[in-house]
Design an enzyme around this catalytic site. Structure first.
Site, PDB file in Angstrom:
ATOM      1  CB  CYS A  16     -22.225 -17.263 -53.234  1.00  0.00           C
ATOM      2  SG  CYS A  16     -22.705 -16.346 -51.751  1.00  0.00           S
ATOM      3  CG  HIS A  45     -25.722 -20.657 -53.011  1.00  0.00           C
ATOM      4  ND1 HIS A  45     -24.466 -21.188 -52.828  1.00  0.00           N
ATOM      5  CD2 HIS A  45     -25.761 -19.529 -52.257  1.00  0.00           C
ATOM      6  CE1 HIS A  45     -23.774 -20.425 -51.989  1.00  0.00           C
ATOM      7  NE2 HIS A  45     -24.540 -19.409 -51.629  1.00  0.00           N
ATOM      8  CD  GLU A  67     -24.831 -24.194 -54.877  1.00  0.00           C
ATOM      9  OE1 GLU A  67     -24.307 -23.837 -53.806  1.00  0.00           O
ATOM     10  OE2 GLU A  67     -24.938 -23.450 -55.867  1.00  0.00           O
TER      11      GLU A  67
END
EC number: 6.3.4.2
Length: 545
Positions: free
Chosen positions: A379, A515, A517
């Site tokens: 990001c 993102h 994750e």
């Protein structure tokens, strides 16, 4: 099959790990072939955590459908296969907002709107709708029993037993059983008082999970069972462990899943926890270790980067490497210099908002690029990498983002409505656009560039990843940056927005606008994190080319 509900509450102290306990129990039930989901009810007045400080609240977990939710939903997705949605998390603020909207609209036909029944009915409706289509729904109630903020939620779950039937509801209470070194024994009195508090609200717990730093002796469990009016086999000892992934096995070894299945009259096979046993084996038997620096602005609270930290660990599992994470404040890099980055095997710059510490992140990206250190930007981590490359390689010395410099002349990053070309001409985009001046949030498809590193890592042409940002790469300045050697490795499927960048003549330099994750799990890992940790291991051995 009628839906069954397990309501999870906490007592004595906060931060006992209700989310991990609920997720671990859900993992066991899922391993028995049941369709399971988990909900989190948060007692704060904020409508959602989207605008809350990461330093106070921790990370905001983004679901596939674009909800900004509590970080516990990240734990849920890492433990079970069911994907969370906006229905899996709601707050007091969300409930009151909806009730007030209905009152203004006249839905209550002039009735006096009260906590009971209007607020509690709204809570129950949301629980029931969120659990539709599932065999078992675990509902975690945030806060601690005795907190005034939690009372409407506790009253609502008390009423659920009356409305859906006691045979389809179960109350699980998580408490602390402290060990007093001076006395040489564990103390059960706090648990007894916590259950007494719950009883005063009208809820008799069916199961007690007792947290302690050691196994609770059988005689103390019998004492808890007697004074709390709970069967002894339903008093579960949950001692501290060195890995949260051992908790499903720990709960199963005490027969918790069998007890619940019998309580709900569920006929299902034994739980197969072989996947979790494999995770534990990988974690306990690494072939080496690497040190990865994470340069962020919220590092004083590691929970602000909870999913990133977990994803790095998952990458370690897939490579049989222990990942040591060094948290570095980007402002320290800004003031003290890149000396802080020496000795790292890889560098990650995560997401964030605002201008504080940004120059430190730009310095970090430059250090990784110039020293051929594996770099993963997420990001804002992608945006600073782009700014750094633009300034020091592409010759755009004044390059910046309108997020940090609203009047900057060369905004290589900006709101879609703010894109300017090299001559300073503003390209005006429609404010009605889905992306114009709004947060781009949730799962978005991305097409990967042929022959790119990320296409090799993913093994796919098109992927779906989760976003949470307002600013994008400025396409009007992109050609000059690409001509200087930057590769756009991924774009939105309409080809309008840059999603991933790479530096082809760097051993491993990847940055993404999304993102990754949020979709990493201990059982499957994630292609970017697995590749990143692998690159760190090679860099450490001098094998990265």
């Amino acid at each position: 099959m009628k839906t069954n509900y397990i309501f999870v509450t906490g007592g004595v102290v906060s931060s006992l790990g209700k989310g991990i306990a609920a997720a671990s129990l859900a993992a066991i039930l899922e391993a028995r072939g049941l369709n399971v989901t988990i909900m989190k009810l948060d007692p704060y007045i904020n409508v959602d955590p989207g605008t809350m400080s990461p330093i106070q609240h921790g990370e905001v977990f983004v679901t596939e459908d674009g909800a900004e939710t509590d970080l516990d939903l990240g734990h849920y997705e890492r433990f079970i296969r069911t994907k969370m949605t906006r229905r899996n998390n709601f707050t007091t603020g969300r409930v009151y907002s909806e009730v007030l909207r209905k009152e203004r609209r006249g839905d209550y036909l002039g009735a006096t709107v009260q906590v009971i029944p209007h607020i509690t009915n709204e809570i129950k409706d949301r629980i029931i709708s969120g659990g539709e289509g599932h065999d078992v729904v675990l509902v975690e109630v945030g806060g601690t029993v005795g907190d005034i903020e939690s009372l409407p939620f506790l009253e609502a779950i008390r009423q659920m037993a009356v409305e859906v039937g006691r045979e389809h509801t179960l109350y699980l209470h998580l408490t602390l059983v402290p060990y007093l070194a001076a006395a040489g024994e564990v103390k059960t009195k706090p648990t007894q008082h916590s259950v007494k508090e719950l009883l005063s609200i009208g809820i008799q717990p069916d199961i007690l999970i007792c947290r302690s730093d050691r196994v609770i002796p059988a005689n103390e469990r019998a004492k808890i069972a007697l004074f709390c009016n709970v069967p002894e086999k339903a008093v579960i000892s949950l001692k501290d462990v060195d890995s949260i992934y051992k908790i499903p096995g720990l709960l199963k070894s005490q027969g918790l899943d069998d007890y619940i299945c019998k309580r709900f009259s569920l006929d299902c096979p034994e739980a197969n926890l072989s996947e979790w046993e494999q995770v534990i084996y990988e974690e306990a038997n690494p072939s080496g270790e690497v040190t990865i620096g994470m340069v962020g602005k919220y590092v004083e609270l590691p929970d602000a980067y909870k999913s990133v930290i977990e994803a790095l660990k998952h990458g370690g599992l897939k490579n049989r490497l222990t990942v040591n994470i060094k948290l570095l404040d980007s402002q320290d890099v800004e003031t003290r210099g890149v000396e802080l980055l020496k000795g790292l095997d890889a560098i990650l710059v995560p997401g964030g908002f605002g201008g504080r510490g940004v120059e430190g992140k730009i310095m970090t990206a430059r250090y990784a690029r110039e020293n051929n250190i594996p770099y993963l930007g997420i990001c804002l981590g992608m945006q600073v990498a782009l700014i750094e490359f633009s300034r020091h390689v592409a010759g755009l010395e004044k390059a910046s983002s309108t997020e940090f410099e609203p009047d900057c002349r060369l905004p290589v990053v900006g709101l879609i409505t703010e894109w300017r070309d090299e001559d300073g001409n503003l390209e005006v985009r429609s404010e009605e656009s889905d992306l114009g001046g709004t947060m781009r949030v949730g799962g978005q498809p991305c097409h990967l560039t042929k022959d790119s590193l990320v296409r090799t890592l993913y093994g796919a042409d098109t992927i779906v990843e989760r976003h949470r940002h307002r600013y994008e790469v400025n396409n009007l300045l992109l050609k000059r940056i690409e001509d200087a050697g930057l590769r756009v490795a991924g774009r939105s499927v309409d080809n309008k927005l840059v999603e991933i960048i790479e530096i082809p003549d760097h051993p491993w330099f990847v940055a993404c606008q999304f993102h990754p994750e949020f979709t990493s799990t201990p059982r499957d890992g994630h292609p970017l994190f697995t590749g990143f940790v692998k690159a760190a291991g090679k860099y450490q051995k001098g094998q990265l080319k």
